[in-house]
Design a protein around this motif. Structure first.
Motif, short mmCIF file in Angstrom:
data_model
loop_
_atom_site.label_atom_id
_atom_site.label_comp_id
_atom_site.label_asym_id
_atom_site.label_seq_id
_atom_site.Cartn_x
_atom_site.Cartn_y
_atom_site.Cartn_z
N LEU A 195 0.82 -1.21 0.00
CA LEU A 195 0.00 0.00 0.00
C LEU A 195 0.85 1.26 0.00
N VAL A 196 1.92 1.26 0.79
CA VAL A 196 2.81 2.43 0.80
C VAL A 196 3.50 2.58 -0.55
N GLU A 197 3.91 1.47 -1.16
CA GLU A 197 4.48 1.53 -2.51
C GLU A 197 3.46 2.13 -3.48
N GLY A 198 2.18 1.77 -3.30
CA GLY A 198 1.13 2.33 -4.15
C GLY A 198 0.97 3.82 -3.96
N LEU A 199 1.03 4.29 -2.72
CA LEU A 199 0.96 5.73 -2.44
C LEU A 199 2.10 6.46 -3.14
N VAL A 200 3.30 5.91 -3.02
CA VAL A 200 4.48 6.55 -3.61
C VAL A 200 4.36 6.59 -5.14
N ALA A 201 3.94 5.47 -5.73
CA ALA A 201 3.79 5.41 -7.20
C ALA A 201 2.72 6.39 -7.67
N PHE A 202 1.64 6.51 -6.90
CA PHE A 202 0.59 7.47 -7.25
C PHE A 202 1.13 8.89 -7.21
N ASP A 203 1.88 9.23 -6.17
CA ASP A 203 2.40 10.58 -6.02
C ASP A 203 3.36 10.93 -7.16
N ARG A 204 4.17 9.99 -7.56
CA ARG A 204 5.18 10.26 -8.58
C ARG A 204 4.61 10.17 -10.00
N GLY A 205 3.47 9.51 -10.15
CA GLY A 205 2.92 9.31 -11.49
C GLY A 205 1.60 10.02 -11.71
N PRO A 206 0.47 9.31 -11.55
CA PRO A 206 -0.83 9.89 -11.89
C PRO A 206 -1.15 11.20 -11.17
N ALA A 207 -0.68 11.35 -9.94
CA ALA A 207 -0.99 12.59 -9.19
C ALA A 207 -0.45 13.82 -9.91
N GLN A 208 0.61 13.64 -10.69
CA GLN A 208 1.20 14.78 -11.39
C GLN A 208 0.29 15.29 -12.51
N ALA A 209 -0.65 14.46 -12.93
CA ALA A 209 -1.54 14.85 -14.03
C ALA A 209 -2.93 15.26 -13.53
N LEU A 210 -3.16 15.17 -12.21
CA LEU A 210 -4.45 15.54 -11.64
C LEU A 210 -4.39 16.97 -11.12
N ASP A 211 -5.55 17.60 -10.97
CA ASP A 211 -5.63 18.87 -10.27
C ASP A 211 -4.93 18.71 -8.92
N PRO A 212 -4.07 19.65 -8.50
CA PRO A 212 -3.27 19.47 -7.28
C PRO A 212 -4.08 19.22 -6.02
N VAL A 213 -5.19 19.91 -5.85
CA VAL A 213 -5.98 19.72 -4.62
C VAL A 213 -6.65 18.35 -4.63
N LEU A 214 -7.12 17.92 -5.79
CA LEU A 214 -7.71 16.58 -5.88
C LEU A 214 -6.65 15.51 -5.61
N ALA A 215 -5.46 15.70 -6.15
CA ALA A 215 -4.37 14.75 -5.91
C ALA A 215 -4.00 14.73 -4.44
N ALA A 216 -3.96 15.91 -3.81
CA ALA A 216 -3.62 15.99 -2.38
C ALA A 216 -4.66 15.26 -1.54
N ALA A 217 -5.93 15.41 -1.89
CA ALA A 217 -7.00 14.74 -1.14
C ALA A 217 -6.87 13.22 -1.26
N ALA A 218 -6.66 12.73 -2.48
CA ALA A 218 -6.55 11.28 -2.69
C ALA A 218 -5.36 10.71 -1.93
#
Length: 514
Positions: free
Chosen positions: A307-330
């Motif tokens: 799960l932590v690996e998933g959080l890290v991968a999300f932050d480094r990948g898909p989160a970069q293409a999302l609206d910042p506040v939405l990415a921060a919430a997720a």
């Protein structure tokens, strides 16, 4: 299996899993699939059924659609209905695919090889389960998005030629919360708060912004501890404030999370640092039996690494293409639901909001939005938002108490932390960020300007050092603009009556509306 199960899709009902429908209606989409396949999953925030009236109504967590919307009582019919009208619920879909086995999905695709919904179902099956179905690559059909961007926030993504589907999922199979498009979120995104923040800073002198930033940083650190019911010494508050001030400067990985935990805990003599080796929950204990009374149950320790690996991968990948506040919430709410540490989860959860906003350049350089202070002012709302998922998660967790008063989870729950509906959390966070930009930052900057004017006028009347002016100001604030008899007789006995009256008049003029 799909055909046999089709006979067991529910007919008209008034109660579904202890939840009462607004009217007698037939479950459709996810509700029908959950019932037919006996899926132990957190229920979607809104379930759907079809009624007898020719109007769509909503209430009590249900959306009742018209008879003409009723799907065929088959796996294909209800799956297509779900994707068309309810969006993606990845936790439900993954458990469904595990329950059906591959054969019904293969048959579904073979029956409609060019169908957009069939190819989306095929893609989602392979994406979620990580194994290919016994199907040849799609040869025809226009590319369709995995996520309907009119229903849920998605990224641009990349095409999957095998399915002729564009993978626009805003995450990976290891971590992919989804956020529905709502009027509140559409409005928040359209406000372009990052631009508003830059304009705000541009209109304020740099020294005032620097002092505003310093105050708000300390206020955020203090508030983050207060949310947890803690009142640590000033040095710990300042140390955590410095950590928040560095948010976004370091890449997020497990080592960084461990560093943050060491920083926030300080004295770790009675805390085991690092990922939990035991279960975890948020709640109380029964006073007599000391049995756990959980309000939220954290992810199993055996799932934490993934799960932590998933959080890290999300932050480094898909989160970069999302609206910042939405990415921060997720990211942030995903972290707090996982609760990977024995202690410090809440403060790190709020730090992750700062991490995403700073890394993405949402807030102006050097300025931290006091999100924790906004949360502290809305603590009941914050807790309700946390419980919007925890309350739906608890009923599907099979747990037993341990001898040490902890919980031991006996069923596989990892997917429930990877895939959740983060819409309420995103709406709440956006409202907090909006408040900090529209209210907290300008109010503090305005206060500092007024205070500077107060100090300038007072020292023009009476020569006194800054710390004495500050003491004078605090006495005036405590006395609603009047110096108390004690202050006049002791600390400011040297002021004449005329000088005291003039000082009070200056305060009144500058701060009467503050």
């Amino acid at each position: 299996m799909g055909e046999r199960q089709g006979e067991h899709f529910p007919g008209p009902i008034t109660v579904f899993q202890e939840t009462r429908l607004p009217e007698r209606a037939t479950p459709a989409g996810y509700s029908a699939l959950i019932d037919a396949y006996d899926l132990a999953v957190p229920l979607p925030r809104q379930l759907t059924a079809t009624g007898q009236h020719h109007r769509i109504t909503e209430g009590g967590g249900w959306r009742i659609m018209t008879p003409r919307h009723a799907p065929a009582a088959t796996l294909d019919g209800h799956l297509t209905f779900a994707l068309k009208y309810e969006g993606l619920d990845l936790a439900v879909l993954k458990r469904l695919f595990q329950a059906t086995g591959p054969a019904p999905i293969v048959e579904l695709v073979e029956n409609r090889p060019t169908g957009g919904y069939a190819r989306r179902i095929w893609f989602l099956h392979e994406w979620l389960l990580g194994a290919q179905l016994d199907l040849p690559d799609a040869q025809a059909g226009r590319y369709v998005p995995a996520v309907d961007p009119a229903q849920q926030w998605a990224i641009h993504g990349e095409n999957s030629p095998r399915h002729r589907v564009r993978n626009n999922l805003p995450g990976t199979p290891a971590f992919c919360p989804l956020i529905f498009r709502t009027p509140a979120l559409e409005r928040s995104v359209e406000l372009d708060l990052a631009r508003r923040a830059r304009e705000l800073v541009a209109d304020v002198p740099r020294d005032v912004i620097a002092r505003t930033a310093a105050f708000l940083l300390l206020e955020d650190s203090k508030s983050s501890y207060a949310i947890e019911g803690e009142h640590p010494p000033q040095d710990r508050i300042q140390r955590w404030g410095r950590a928040i001030g560095e948010a976004g400067r370091h890449p997020l990985d497990e080592d960084e999370l461990h560093r943050l935990q060491r920083t926030v805990i300080g004295d770790a003599r009675f805390v085991t640092l690092g990922l939990r080796a035991e279960g975890g929950f948020v709640g109380e204990h029964d006073r007599q039996s000391r049995l756990p009374l959980p309000q939220h149950i954290s992810a199993r320790p055996e799932d934490l690494d993934a799960l932590v690996e998933g959080l890290v991968a999300f932050d480094r990948g898909p989160a970069q293409a999302l609206d910042p506040v939405l990415a921060a919430a997720a990211l942030a709410f995903g972290f707090v639901y996982i609760h990977p540490f024995e202690d410090g989860n809440g403060r790190i959860h709020r730090y992750l909001i700062h991490h995403v906003l700073a890394e993405r350049g949402f807030n102006p350089p050097g300025l931290v939005f006091p999100v924790s202070a906004a949360i502290l002012d809305r603590l009941d709302d914050y807790r309700r938002v946390l419980e919007t998922y925890s309350a739906r998660l608890l009923p599907v967790i099979d747990w037993v108490p341990t001898e040490t008063g902890n919980v031991h989870v006996r069923n596989d729950t990892g997917d429930f932390y990877r895939f959740f509906d983060a819409t309420p959390q995103a709406e709440f966070l956006y409202s907090c960020v909006e408040r900090t930009i529209e209210q907290d930052v300008p109010d503090e900057a305005a206060f500092l300007r007024q205070y500077d004017a107060f100090r300038s006028e007072v020292t023009a009347m009476v020569d006194m050092p800054d710390h004495t002016v500050d003491l004078l100001f605090r006495f005036l604030r405590q006395g609603d603009g009047r110096l108390s008899r004690r202050a006049r007789e002791r600390e400011f006995a040297a002021l004449t009556d005329a000088e005291a009256a003039r000082v009070e008049a200056v305060y009144e003029r500058l701060f009467s509306e503050a």
